[in-house]
Design a protein around this motif. Structure first.
Motif, PDB file in Angstrom:
ATOM      1  N   GLY A 177     -26.426 -70.281  24.670  1.00 22.00           N
ATOM      2  CA  GLY A 177     -26.839 -71.081  23.521  1.00 22.00           C
ATOM      3  C   GLY A 177     -27.534 -70.251  22.458  1.00 22.00           C
ATOM      4  O   GLY A 177     -27.311 -70.435  21.259  1.00 22.00           O
ATOM      5  N   ALA A 178     -28.368 -69.292  22.913  1.00 25.53           N
ATOM      6  CA  ALA A 178     -29.097 -68.463  21.951  1.00 25.53           C
ATOM      7  C   ALA A 178     -28.151 -67.586  21.144  1.00 25.53           C
ATOM      8  O   ALA A 178     -28.285 -67.450  19.926  1.00 25.53           O
ATOM      9  CB  ALA A 178     -30.118 -67.601  22.693  1.00 25.53           C
ATOM     10  N   VAL A 179     -27.179 -66.995  21.843  1.00 24.38           N
ATOM     11  CA  VAL A 179     -26.211 -66.140  21.151  1.00 24.38           C
ATOM     12  C   VAL A 179     -25.430 -66.962  20.134  1.00 24.38           C
ATOM     13  O   VAL A 179     -25.192 -66.525  19.002  1.00 24.38           O
ATOM     14  CB  VAL A 179     -25.265 -65.470  22.168  1.00 24.38           C
ATOM     15  N   SER A 180     -25.031 -68.186  20.555  1.00 20.18           N
ATOM     16  CA  SER A 180     -24.221 -69.019  19.664  1.00 20.18           C
ATOM     17  C   SER A 180     -25.065 -69.611  18.541  1.00 20.18           C
ATOM     18  O   SER A 180     -24.740 -69.488  17.368  1.00 20.18           O
ATOM     19  CB  SER A 180     -23.567 -70.151  20.463  1.00 20.18           C
ATOM     20  N   GLN A 181     -26.179 -70.250  18.926  1.00 20.42           N
ATOM     21  CA  GLN A 181     -26.937 -71.034  17.945  1.00 20.42           C
ATOM     22  C   GLN A 181     -27.709 -70.167  16.954  1.00 20.42           C
ATOM     23  O   GLN A 181     -27.524 -70.278  15.753  1.00 20.42           O
ATOM     24  CB  GLN A 181     -27.902 -71.971  18.683  1.00 20.42           C
ATOM     25  N   ASN A 182     -28.569 -69.301  17.453  1.00 24.78           N
ATOM     26  CA  ASN A 182     -29.422 -68.539  16.542  1.00 24.78           C
ATOM     27  C   ASN A 182     -28.615 -67.594  15.657  1.00 24.78           C
ATOM     28  O   ASN A 182     -28.771 -67.564  14.439  1.00 24.78           O
ATOM     29  CB  ASN A 182     -30.458 -67.745  17.338  1.00 24.78           C
ATOM     30  N   PHE A 183     -27.754 -66.826  16.291  1.00 24.31           N
ATOM     31  CA  PHE A 183     -26.972 -65.855  15.545  1.00 24.31           C
ATOM     32  C   PHE A 183     -26.022 -66.562  14.579  1.00 24.31           C
ATOM     33  O   PHE A 183     -25.925 -66.230  13.396  1.00 24.31           O
ATOM     34  CB  PHE A 183     -26.203 -64.970  16.527  1.00 24.31           C
ATOM     35  N   CYS A 184     -25.314 -67.582  15.139  1.00 21.77           N
ATOM     36  CA  CYS A 184     -24.297 -68.273  14.346  1.00 21.77           C
ATOM     37  C   CYS A 184     -24.927 -69.066  13.199  1.00 21.77           C
ATOM     38  O   CYS A 184     -24.443 -69.023  12.070  1.00 21.77           O
ATOM     39  CB  CYS A 184     -23.487 -69.204  15.233  1.00 21.77           C
ATOM     40  N   LEU A 204     -14.484 -68.305   8.213  1.00 24.16           N
ATOM     41  CA  LEU A 204     -13.838 -67.970   9.489  1.00 24.16           C
ATOM     42  C   LEU A 204     -14.246 -66.588   9.975  1.00 24.16           C
ATOM     43  O   LEU A 204     -14.464 -66.378  11.182  1.00 24.16           O
ATOM     44  CB  LEU A 204     -12.315 -68.046   9.337  1.00 24.16           C
ATOM     45  N   LEU A 205     -14.335 -65.629   9.055  1.00 23.72           N
ATOM     46  CA  LEU A 205     -14.759 -64.286   9.445  1.00 23.72           C
ATOM     47  C   LEU A 205     -16.180 -64.292   9.995  1.00 23.72           C
ATOM     48  O   LEU A 205     -16.494 -63.594  10.970  1.00 23.72           O
ATOM     49  CB  LEU A 205     -14.673 -63.338   8.239  1.00 23.72           C
ATOM     50  N   LEU A 206     -17.044 -65.085   9.404  1.00 23.80           N
ATOM     51  CA  LEU A 206     -18.427 -65.181   9.872  1.00 23.80           C
ATOM     52  C   LEU A 206     -18.527 -65.852  11.250  1.00 23.80           C
ATOM     53  O   LEU A 206     -19.475 -65.625  11.997  1.00 23.80           O
ATOM     54  CB  LEU A 206     -19.270 -65.973   8.859  1.00 23.80           C
ATOM     55  N   CYS A 207     -17.537 -66.688  11.592  1.00 21.11           N
ATOM     56  CA  CYS A 207     -17.557 -67.426  12.861  1.00 21.11           C
ATOM     57  C   CYS A 207     -17.041 -66.606  14.045  1.00 21.11           C
ATOM     58  O   CYS A 207     -17.311 -66.941  15.209  1.00 21.11           O
ATOM     59  CB  CYS A 207     -16.680 -68.679  12.756  1.00 21.11           C
ATOM     60  N   ALA A 208     -16.249 -65.568  13.799  1.00 20.73           N
ATOM     61  CA  ALA A 208     -15.486 -64.903  14.863  1.00 20.73           C
ATOM     62  C   ALA A 208     -16.369 -64.279  15.944  1.00 20.73           C
ATOM     63  O   ALA A 208     -16.127 -64.458  17.146  1.00 20.73           O
ATOM     64  CB  ALA A 208     -14.575 -63.842  14.250  1.00 20.73           C
ATOM     65  N   LEU A 209     -17.406 -63.539  15.537  1.00 19.74           N
ATOM     66  CA  LEU A 209     -18.203 -62.785  16.510  1.00 19.74           C
ATOM     67  C   LEU A 209     -18.923 -63.672  17.528  1.00 19.74           C
ATOM     68  O   LEU A 209     -18.818 -63.434  18.736  1.00 19.74           O
ATOM     69  CB  LEU A 209     -19.209 -61.900  15.769  1.00 19.74           C
TER      70      LEU A 209
END
Length: 573
Positions: A249-256, A169-174
């Motif tokens: 999408g890039a912020v969500s997909q690549n980073f996440c 969950l902590l990894l998902c927040a940002l």
């Protein structure tokens, strides 16, 4: 799922999605709920197989194989039913939405189509509807599915390991926060694309409608330039919207994806080495990360897209609500005393009057002519009588009822207008004359005869198709169809604005004579054909000049006065 926060005016249109459509909607939701655990069962099976391998239990492996076969059949059945229910709901919802939009559009006043751009309506009912289908309805179900999948995945993770789930969950927040914040800009860009589509459709419509003029003036290059500018503008707006979607999408997909999967794998490995969880559990978590990554990637994007689509629904409600038809006093469809205009004035631009201090009396059952030079205000006066704008000065009274306060539907039952612009539907002659309603054959035949259409009907028949905007008819034939429509309605008041301009002199004379011979009808005729035999039949002729009535009287009286009318008549003779 049903309503993102919407403006009150838009709620009627959102409700149209669900009217009589609840069974498909509920079925789609129920099957979506069943499809969520079906996705998670696959992760559980993978983890169980890893643990069976380490424990070397063939009996358990056989049980898992049988369960997997049943699971696959059930999963396919649930998915098939879900998609079928979604299709049934979405396409009925869209049909009802467009029907409601057109119903409200048809309830707008005449002024809506004299002041507003039809390109806006075309875009609202085509481009915007496509965006609403994709981003509001289809993504609404996907949003629900992904949100439920996210929650169900967390529940399953908590069941296996609380510490690893909290770390996840902590990894998902940002990335979640970043995507939500970027969604506001996407809604603004979606609305800009909609407005750009309106301008493009309007430009394209004008260029196609004026194609013959463009060709005759050899203005093809200029027309291509206008098209190119409109096309470049709208595609630039689309590019800006698409770029922002890609950025989300890039912020969500690549980073996440990188952060979540590597983080969960390393933290899970650390816990497994310490004996807190098994290797199968680590693999279950890694596989379940896919069900966290997908919602984190698409939920903010879908939510932003859905809000952007909602803004298009609100825009439709706003546009359709402008210049709504006037609801006022209902008057009976009969003119008993007459129409009284007292000191009427009107301006399209403040300070530049088109009509000024116009007063006239039109007795019931009388025949009246309006003559004057171009720009003298004749067409404007007829449009005011049809309720095109209540922003006139002075008074217009119908049997003592002020026109501003008369219900629009009552007004259209009282009078009809035949003007210079004629629209013909791509349908049969009969349906164009009757305007898609049923009339006795004898009445249709009489209107056809009086309008001078008898020869065409004898040759082609009433089932002859007229083509797009009457392309299969001549200009004169189109005008006769327009006249026949009005004669068939038999409203007590008939307004004609150069109604015979497209006819040859002989036919124009015969049609005008037929109209003047009708009993019990009040006629106000704008004409440039100054023919003595016809002019002599009018009870009074009003002569307009510079927006004012400068002369009035019978034909003989005006000729005897040798004033402005006498000059117009002698020049045209």
């Amino acid at each position: 799922m049903r309503h993102v926060s919407a403006a009150p005016a838009a709620r009627e249109y959102l409700s149209a999605f669900y009217r009589g459509n609840h069974a498909s909607f509920v079925a789609a939701i129920a099957l979506t709920l069943l499809d969520v655990p079906a996705a998670l069962v696959g992760s559980w099976i993978i983890g169980e197989i890893i643990d069976v391998i380490t424990s070397a239990d063939p009996g358990r492996l056989t049980q898992l194989l049988a369960f997997s076969a049943v699971f696959l059949v059930a999963s396919v059945a649930i998915s098939t039913g879900m998609y079928r229910a979604k299709c049934a709901f979405i396409y009925r919802a869209l049909a009802q939405y467009k029907e409601l939009a057109f119903r409200r559009l048809s309830e707008k006043g005449i002024r809506a189509f004299t002041r507003e751009s039809t390109g806006s309506y075309l875009s609202l009912l085509t481009n915007d509807v496509a965006s609403i289908e994709e981003n509001y309805l289809k993504r609404g179900f996907l949003l629900l599915y992904q949100a439920l999948l996210f929650v169900a995945t967390l529940v399953m993770m908590f069941f296996y390991s609380v510490p690893l789930t909290l770390a996840t969950l902590l990894l998902c927040a940002l990335p979640i926060v970043a995507s939500v914040l970027m969604g506001n800009e996407l809604a603004a860009r979606e609305r800009s694309v909609s407005e750009g589509n309106e301008r493009f459709v309007s430009q394209l419509r004008d260029l196609l409608a004026g194609f013959s003029v463009i060709k005759s003036f050899k203005a093809e290059e200029e027309a291509r330039g206008l098209f190119g500018a409109a096309n470049t503008s709208v595609e630039s707006l689309k590019r800006a919207r698409y770029w922002w979607e890609c950025l989300i999408g890039a912020v969500s997909q690549n980073f996440c994806a990188s952060l979540l999967q590597f983080g969960v794998f390393f933290i899970g490995a650390f816990l497994a080495v310490g004996g807190q969880i098994s290797a199968g559990t680590v693999l279950i978590f890694v596989n379940l990360c896919n069900y966290l990554i997908a919602p984190i990637n698409v939920v903010p994007q879908y939510w932003a897209s859905r809000r952007a689509a909602l803004s298009l629904v609100e825009k439709l409600a706003e546009v359709v609500g402008q210049n709504a038809e006037h609801a006022g006093e209902k008057v009976e469809p009969a003119l008993r005393r007459g129409i009284e205009l007292s000191r009427v004035g009107y301006s399209y631009v403040p300070g530049t009057p088109v009509l000024e201090d116009v007063s006239m009396t039109l007795a019931a059952g009388g025949s009246y002519a309006l003559v004057g030079g171009s720009g003298s205000g004749k067409s404007t006066l007829l449009n005011l009588l049809m309720g095109a704008d209540d922003g006139y000065a002075g008074s217009i009274a119908l049997d003592g009822h002020e026109l501003r306060g008369v219900d629009s539907a009552s007004l259209y039952d009282l009078m009809s207008l035949i003007d210079q612009s004629v629209f013909i539907f791509d349908d049969t002659l009969r349906r164009n004359v009757t305007m898609f309603r049923d009339f006795p054959e004898a009445e249709v035949a009489d209107a056809v005869r009086r309008a001078g259409l008898a020869d065409l009907v004898a040759e082609k028949g009433l089932d002859y198709r007229c083509g797009e905007n009457g392309s299969a008819l001549s200009g004169g034939e189109r005008q006769r169809v327009s006249i026949a429509r009005a004669l068939l309605r038999r409203t007590p008041v008939l307004l004609l604005d150069e109604a015979t301009a497209a006819l040859d002199a002989r036919t124009a004379f015969e049609v005008t004579e037929q109209i003047l011979s009708l009993d019990g009808l009040t006629r106000l005729v704008v004409t440039h054909r100054l023919e003595a035999p016809l002019l002599a039949r009018y009870d009074q002729i009003f002569v307009l000049r510079g927006g004012r009535v400068v002369e009035r009287g019978t034909f003989d009286e005006l000729m005897a006065a040798r004033g402005y009318f006498y000059g117009l008549y002698t020049v045209s003779a």
